[in-house]
Design a protein around this motif. Structure first.
Motif, short mmCIF file in Angstrom:
data_model
loop_
_atom_site.label_atom_id
_atom_site.label_comp_id
_atom_site.label_asym_id
_atom_site.label_seq_id
_atom_site.Cartn_x
_atom_site.Cartn_y
_atom_site.Cartn_z
N PHE A 124 0.83 -1.21 0.00
CA PHE A 124 0.00 0.00 0.00
C PHE A 124 0.86 1.26 0.00
CE2 PHE A 124 -2.75 -3.27 1.72
CZ PHE A 124 -3.96 -3.00 1.09
N TRP A 125 1.95 1.23 0.75
CA TRP A 125 2.80 2.42 0.83
C TRP A 125 3.50 2.72 -0.49
CZ3 TRP A 125 5.25 0.83 6.18
CH2 TRP A 125 4.27 0.99 7.18
N SER A 126 3.81 1.68 -1.27
CA SER A 126 4.41 1.92 -2.58
C SER A 126 3.43 2.63 -3.50
CB SER A 126 4.87 0.60 -3.21
OG SER A 126 3.76 -0.25 -3.49
N ALA A 145 -6.72 12.29 -0.35
CA ALA A 145 -7.62 11.44 0.42
C ALA A 145 -7.31 9.97 0.18
CB ALA A 145 -9.08 11.74 0.06
N TYR A 146 -7.03 9.61 -1.07
CA TYR A 146 -6.64 8.24 -1.38
C TYR A 146 -5.28 7.90 -0.78
CZ TYR A 146 -10.50 8.05 -4.72
OH TYR A 146 -11.74 8.05 -5.30
N ILE A 147 -4.37 8.87 -0.80
CA ILE A 147 -3.06 8.65 -0.21
C ILE A 147 -3.18 8.37 1.28
CG2 ILE A 147 -0.86 9.76 0.35
CD1 ILE A 147 -1.14 11.27 -2.34
N ALA A 148 -4.03 9.13 1.97
CA ALA A 148 -4.24 8.91 3.41
C ALA A 148 -4.80 7.52 3.65
CB ALA A 148 -5.19 9.97 3.96
N PHE A 149 -5.76 7.10 2.82
CA PHE A 149 -6.31 5.75 2.98
C PHE A 149 -5.24 4.70 2.79
CE2 PHE A 149 -7.91 1.83 1.17
CZ PHE A 149 -8.87 1.46 2.09
N LEU A 150 -4.39 4.86 1.76
CA LEU A 150 -3.34 3.87 1.50
C LEU A 150 -2.35 3.78 2.65
CD1 LEU A 150 -2.68 4.69 -2.27
CD2 LEU A 150 -3.63 2.56 -1.38
N LEU A 151 -2.03 4.91 3.26
CA LEU A 151 -1.10 4.89 4.39
C LEU A 151 -1.72 4.15 5.58
CD1 LEU A 151 0.28 8.55 4.19
CD2 LEU A 151 1.43 6.43 3.48
#
Length: 394
Positions: A124-126, A145-151
């Protein structure tokens, strides 16, 4: 629409299986949907797994969901930034990490727990790192927002990979929350677009109901589910969530889904979310039939797999002035998927297994010949107004 703004027949210049992340990750998603369930039902196939039940939940949610996300987000981002979809070595790196995570989960008995956790989180972090790079160059705020979810999802994927992880509902409802937010937006958006193509307007969607349905169960699971009065609170919270989403979906202009296979597929996937919530409510009120395996399979098999297949079908659909049109093979695969879901809810496990394999196998065989076709622009939607400036360099 004039020819200058018509992008329905435009393509991105990249070619080959690494030309966009969906070209490799979507086939891997279908393959894993078949393979992970096959491993689960074959006797002695999970002897290398410390906790088979945790593995099953983790791989059906994290494994399947991460593959779909890695295929969707780095490809869909081109519609938000105006840049070409992510291609080349970042796609190879994400695919390699995803495969490594699946191997690490299967051979977890021979690896340190921290190693399994790190590789699962790195998947997910990649993807988050790729989106951060694109967001900075494309200057699109909503990507964050998607980046926050992935983290967050990376942390959950790592923690939940532990053999003694005891909160599977947290994993399930994390992804159900994403499905609820994104799925309701997609489902209503497609219906609205179809209405506009026919010269009609529809009333705005009641998005506030989505947020109530999303945050209430998550807060309950994190904070209150283990308390003595947790069952009472759970009944109330899940009942509120189920009612909110039911009311929201009941007010959608569903008449515009008639004859639109992809819209029907998306809406069915969304509808599985409130069905899953109602299944939880029935179980909390002790109203579920003893053989009704619904609390986990309705959101995972129902919402997650249905929406994944609906999204995966879009890049391969035919572009027309009336929107995207799916072929009979893909729609038949989706129908078989729904049969598999209902069979599993009724505890007809082996029938569900064979129909599930048939559904995903049919889908894979149907879309595979088009995997090297030109990459459409935009990838996941039909005719769209062109941005002022479109960059195609990476």
């Amino acid at each position: 629409m004039d020819a200058e703004n018509d992008t329905s027949n435009r393509i991105w210049p990249a070619t080959g299986i690494w030309g966009a992340s969906y070209r490799i990750m979507f086939p891997l998603t279908a393959i894993w949907a078949i393979f992970s369930v096959t491993i689960w039902v074959v006797p002695f196939a999970l002897m290398s797994v410390p906790n088979p039940m945790n593995w099953h939940i983790h791989e059906m949610v994290i494994g399947l969901g991460s593959a779909a996300l890695l295929g969707y987000l780095p490809s869909a981002i081109s519609s938000w930034t105006g840049r070409a979809p992510v291609t080349g070595w970042p796609v190879k790196a994400m695919a390699g990490l995803w495969i490594s995570a699946r191997l690490a989960m299967y051979f977890a008995s021979y690896l340190p727990d921290w190693c399994v956790a790190v590789v699962n989180a790195a998947v997910f972090w990649s993807c988050a790192a790729v989106l951060i790079s694109e967001a900075l160059m494309g200057a699109v705020a909503k990507i964050w927002a998607y980046i926050a979810f992935l983290l967050i999802a990376g942390c959950v994927a790592g923690v939940s990979s532990a053999p003694d992880f005891g909160e599977p509902l947290l994993v399930i409802w994390l992804f159900v929350s994403l499905l609820t937010v994104v799925g309701t937006r997609m489902g209503y958006g497609f219906l609205q677009s179809q209405a506009q193509r026919n010269g009609e307007t529809v009333k705005p969607d009641q998005r506030w109901l989505t947020w109530i349905a999303v945050f209430a169960p998550l807060l309950l699971i994190v904070a209150f589910f283990e308390l003595a009065d947790g069952v009472v609170m759970a009944r109330l919270v899940f009942l509120i969530g189920a009612m909110c989403l039911t009311i929201q979906c009941a007010n959608w202009p569903l008449k515009w889904a008639k004859g639109q296979g992809l819209i029907i597929m998306t809406c069915v996937g969304v509808f599985w979310v409130p069905i899953g919530l109602w299944a939880v409510v029935l179980e909390l009120f002790d109203l579920s039939p003893p053989s009704f395996s619904s609390t986990t399979h309705a959101p995972i098999m129902g919402a997650l797999s249905s929406l994944i297949m609906a999204v995966m079908a879009r890049p391969h659909a035919r572009r027309t002035e009336a929107g995207l049109t799916t072929g009979p093979g893909v729609f038949a695969a989706f129908l078989f998927l729904q049969i598999a879901i209902f069979c599993r809810l009724a505890d007809a496990v082996m029938i569900s297994f064979w129909v599930w394999v048939l559904a995903w196998g049919m889908f894979l065989v149907t879309v595979w010949p088009r995997i090297d076709a030109p990459i459409p622009r935009p990838i996941f939607s039909g005719t769209r107004q062109k941005r002022a400036t479109i960059q195609s360099d990476h």
